[in-house]
Design a protein around this motif. Structure first.
Motif, PDB file in Angstrom:
ATOM      1  N   ALA A 139      40.305  34.480  40.012  1.00 31.20           N
ATOM      2  CA  ALA A 139      39.280  35.725  39.693  1.00 31.20           C
ATOM      3  C   ALA A 139      38.959  35.428  38.196  1.00 31.20           C
ATOM      4  O   ALA A 139      37.674  35.654  37.783  1.00 31.20           O
ATOM      5  N   THR A 140      40.160  35.291  37.401  1.00 28.93           N
ATOM      6  CA  THR A 140      39.738  35.089  36.104  1.00 28.93           C
ATOM      7  C   THR A 140      39.042  33.777  35.686  1.00 28.93           C
ATOM      8  O   THR A 140      37.969  33.922  35.030  1.00 28.93           O
ATOM      9  N   ALA A 141      39.305  32.790  36.321  1.00 30.92           N
ATOM     10  CA  ALA A 141      38.819  31.347  36.202  1.00 30.92           C
ATOM     11  C   ALA A 141      37.033  31.744  36.576  1.00 30.92           C
ATOM     12  O   ALA A 141      36.327  31.083  36.089  1.00 30.92           O
ATOM     13  N   ASN A 142      37.106  32.209  37.666  1.00 28.67           N
ATOM     14  CA  ASN A 142      35.804  32.300  38.426  1.00 28.67           C
ATOM     15  C   ASN A 142      34.857  33.354  37.252  1.00 28.67           C
ATOM     16  O   ASN A 142      33.771  32.949  36.944  1.00 28.67           O
ATOM     17  N   SER A 284      41.948  42.671  38.767  1.00 36.26           N
ATOM     18  CA  SER A 284      42.175  42.340  40.135  1.00 36.26           C
ATOM     19  C   SER A 284      43.331  41.385  40.292  1.00 36.26           C
ATOM     20  O   SER A 284      44.203  41.173  41.235  1.00 36.26           O
ATOM     21  N   ASP A 285      43.279  40.151  39.336  1.00 36.82           N
ATOM     22  CA  ASP A 285      44.349  39.146  39.511  1.00 36.82           C
ATOM     23  C   ASP A 285      45.692  39.818  39.219  1.00 36.82           C
ATOM     24  O   ASP A 285      46.628  39.336  39.753  1.00 36.82           O
ATOM     25  N   LYS A 286      45.670  40.715  38.065  1.00 37.51           N
ATOM     26  CA  LYS A 286      46.890  41.382  37.830  1.00 37.51           C
ATOM     27  C   LYS A 286      47.602  41.914  38.892  1.00 37.51           C
ATOM     28  O   LYS A 286      48.558  42.047  39.468  1.00 37.51           O
ATOM     29  N   MET A 287      46.655  42.705  39.829  1.00 36.85           N
ATOM     30  CA  MET A 287      47.082  43.317  41.295  1.00 36.85           C
ATOM     31  C   MET A 287      47.792  42.359  41.961  1.00 36.85           C
ATOM     32  O   MET A 287      48.751  42.567  42.632  1.00 36.85           O
ATOM     33  N   VAL A 288      47.017  41.328  42.067  1.00 38.91           N
ATOM     34  CA  VAL A 288      47.635  40.030  42.862  1.00 38.91           C
ATOM     35  C   VAL A 288      48.888  39.629  42.555  1.00 38.91           C
ATOM     36  O   VAL A 288      49.924  39.257  43.140  1.00 38.91           O
ATOM     37  N   ARG A 289      49.271  39.432  41.175  1.00 38.56           N
ATOM     38  CA  ARG A 289      50.447  39.178  40.458  1.00 38.56           C
ATOM     39  C   ARG A 289      51.341  39.952  40.735  1.00 38.56           C
ATOM     40  O   ARG A 289      52.787  39.638  40.933  1.00 38.56           O
ATOM     41  N   GLY A 291      51.641  41.500  43.516  1.00 40.87           N
ATOM     42  CA  GLY A 291      52.041  41.765  44.879  1.00 40.87           C
ATOM     43  C   GLY A 291      50.978  42.116  45.821  1.00 40.87           C
ATOM     44  O   GLY A 291      51.316  42.053  46.936  1.00 40.87           O
ATOM     45  N   LYS A 292      49.849  42.525  45.369  1.00 40.21           N
ATOM     46  CA  LYS A 292      48.926  43.274  46.101  1.00 40.21           C
ATOM     47  C   LYS A 292      48.262  41.986  46.805  1.00 40.21           C
ATOM     48  O   LYS A 292      48.129  41.018  46.252  1.00 40.21           O
ATOM     49  N   GLU A 293      47.945  42.213  48.274  1.00 42.81           N
ATOM     50  CA  GLU A 293      47.169  41.202  48.863  1.00 42.81           C
ATOM     51  C   GLU A 293      45.897  40.819  48.240  1.00 42.81           C
ATOM     52  O   GLU A 293      45.279  41.982  47.796  1.00 42.81           O
ATOM     53  N   PRO A 294      45.380  39.567  47.952  1.00 42.68           N
ATOM     54  CA  PRO A 294      44.309  39.269  47.229  1.00 42.68           C
ATOM     55  C   PRO A 294      42.956  39.953  47.486  1.00 42.68           C
ATOM     56  O   PRO A 294      42.370  40.519  46.731  1.00 42.68           O
ATOM     57  N   LEU A 295      42.795  39.851  48.882  1.00 40.63           N
ATOM     58  CA  LEU A 295      41.540  40.532  49.327  1.00 40.63           C
ATOM     59  C   LEU A 295      41.390  41.907  49.262  1.00 40.63           C
ATOM     60  O   LEU A 295      40.311  42.505  48.790  1.00 40.63           O
ATOM     61  N   LEU A 296      42.716  42.601  49.460  1.00 45.33           N
ATOM     62  CA  LEU A 296      42.635  44.062  49.042  1.00 45.33           C
ATOM     63  C   LEU A 296      42.689  44.261  47.703  1.00 45.33           C
ATOM     64  O   LEU A 296      41.719  45.464  47.158  1.00 45.33           O
ATOM     65  N   ALA A 297      43.196  43.482  46.755  1.00 40.12           N
ATOM     66  CA  ALA A 297      42.883  43.801  45.213  1.00 40.12           C
ATOM     67  C   ALA A 297      41.596  43.780  44.928  1.00 40.12           C
ATOM     68  O   ALA A 297      41.144  44.529  43.940  1.00 40.12           O
ATOM     69  N   ARG A 298      40.837  42.721  45.512  1.00 35.67           N
ATOM     70  CA  ARG A 298      39.226  42.614  45.178  1.00 35.67           C
ATOM     71  C   ARG A 298      38.584  43.885  45.652  1.00 35.67           C
ATOM     72  O   ARG A 298      37.460  44.360  44.951  1.00 35.67           O
ATOM     73  N   ILE A 300      39.683  46.937  46.059  1.00 35.25           N
ATOM     74  CA  ILE A 300      39.929  48.337  45.308  1.00 35.25           C
ATOM     75  C   ILE A 300      39.078  48.203  44.109  1.00 35.25           C
ATOM     76  O   ILE A 300      38.603  49.169  43.578  1.00 35.25           O
ATOM     77  N   MET A 301      39.271  47.053  43.259  1.00 36.80           N
ATOM     78  CA  MET A 301      38.410  46.887  41.936  1.00 36.80           C
ATOM     79  C   MET A 301      36.937  47.156  42.294  1.00 36.80           C
ATOM     80  O   MET A 301      36.395  47.911  41.549  1.00 36.80           O
TER      81      MET A 301
END
Length: 422
Positions: A139-142, A284-289, A291-298, A300-301
């Motif tokens: 997400a950060t790179a994107n 959203s990347d921080k949430m993934v790091r 332990g949050k499931e990536p799609l769920l993190a996106r 929420i944000m």
């Protein structure tokens, strides 16, 4: 690796690639912003009303919408390196042609050519981010890539205004074309397919089946998530298109700012949007790091930031143009956060082999929404007034939030329908 590409270590090369994509998108958006900043000048040059200006926008946007799905398919079929190179060369030539145009017909032709060439950037960019970066950085790179969209919108008002006042509006287009050719050369020299070490890093952070398998074109259309993504782009993209195509002219014609003042202050909403959208992507990347499931993190944000979008309806009650700029700066944060991260949602919901195609289809639907909205604005701005338009815009992102949670999920091709021949 081609003998013409530069020798750069892989983990450094991917950031150089991001930088070149960033530059490409900066001038991609600079090109499309030109007409909005020069709206009064172009209307006078070609004797246009708001409906004629909407035609200029829609010639671009119709070709953009038609070519977006084609561009996604081309990227998945022939690779991001070739398709993006051809696209950059195409929109550079279109800018040069627009600068040399002396009739309205030829100007429309080159705006259509620009619309046909520019969609190649985004499916190619998403494919690059998907194959070069794992989910912990994706997400950060994107966002750093797509940040070029708002940076282009930031530099466009002062640069376009200065070039137009110092020389003429033809020079504005020619400068864009020359810079595009330079970016094409950089892309040719720097981009290569990811080496084994990068592929292993990305595969280690993802479902291996998602790296190797994919849906066929027909199977994609049977997934609920594809339709969810299409509807999200259809209802949310028009708000961002309004910020790009109508806001500078609105500030001049309705709020009384001069072209010079647009050059001084018109970039502010896009700078705020850029900073905000990169920040929300990093969150959203921080949430993934953590332990949050990536799609769920996106999800929420995106849901949190969507509360900013309805602020646009306040603009109808504001007479101060600078307060209007502040309001639209907050609205633009929501727009750009969605534009950045819906692409990441696609990368995490679909197999790698399909992401460019899905983004292409989705981008086409987003542009179709913008075409209809441009027509609505062009017809209704003078009769119903901007207030009605802002009220309609206030509902678009909340609707997108509902669609995101009810229709979008991770899609996996079953073993019986696996296609590995894309």
């Amino acid at each position: 690796m081609s003998k013409f590409t530069l020798s750069i270590p892989a983990h450094k090369r991917r950031w150089y690639i991001i930088f070149v994509i960033f530059l490409a998108i900066v001038f991609n958006y600079y090109d499309r912003q030109i007409v909005s900043i020069l709206k009064p000048m172009l209307k006078a040059e070609f004797n246009l009303g708001d409906d004629g200006y909407a035609l200029v926008l829609n010639v671009f946007t119709v070709f953009y919408a038609l070519m977006y799905p084609v561009s996604g398919w081309l990227v998945d079929k022939f690779g991001e390196r070739k398709v993006m190179l051809v696209g950059i060369l195409g929109w550079s030539v279109a800018c040069l042609g627009g600068g040399m145009s002396r009739t309205f017909g030829s100007f429309l032709f080159f705006r259509g050519m620009l619309g046909a060439a520019e969609p190649t950037n985004f499916p190619a960019q998403l494919k690059v981010v998907t194959v070069w970066f794992s989910g912990k950085l994706r997400a950060t790179a994107n966002s750093l890539c797509i940040a070029g969209s708002s940076i282009g919108a930031i530099i466009a008002p002062p640069l376009v205004a200065w070039l137009a006042m110092r020389y003429n509006f033809h020079t504005v287009f020619i400068v864009a074309g020359v810079v595009g050719l330079i970016i094409a050369l950089l892309w040719f020299l720097i981009y290569v397919e990811p080496p084994a070490e990068i592929r292993e890093e990305v595969a280690g952070d993802a479902d291996k089946g998602g790296m190797e398998q994919g849906f066929t074109w027909g199977q994609l259309w049977k997934t609920k998530t594809l339709w969810g993504i299409l509807l999200i782009r259809f209802v949310s993209d028009p708000v961002w298109y309004f910020c790009l195509f109508w806001l500078p002219g609105y500030l001049q014609e309705e709020s009384g700012l001069t072209l010079a003042q647009i050059g001084m202050f018109g970039w502010i909403p896009f700078l705020v949007a850029d900073i905000g959208a990169i920040g929300t992507s990093a969150w959203s990347d921080k949430m993934v790091r953590k332990g949050k499931e990536p799609l769920l993190a996106r999800k929420i944000m995106l849901s949190c930031v969507a509360v900013l979008a309805p602020l646009c309806c306040l603009t109808a009650y504001v007479s101060d143009p600078y307060l209007t700029i502040v309001i639209f700066a907050l609205v633009a944060v929501a727009c750009l956060s969605w534009l950045f991260t819906v692409s990441v949602v696609i990368a995490e919901a679909f197999p790698v082999k399909n992401v460019a195609s899905v983004l292409g289809i989705a981008g086409g639907f987003g542009a179709l929404g913008a075409i209809l909205f441009n027509y609505f604005v062009g017809q209704m701005m003078g009769s119903l007034g901007a207030g009605t338009i802002f009220i309609v815009m206030a509902f678009m992102h909340p609707i997108a939030v509902f669609i995101l949670w009810t229709m979008v999920k991770k899609e996996k091709p079953s073993l019986e329908v696996v296609n590995t021949d894309n």
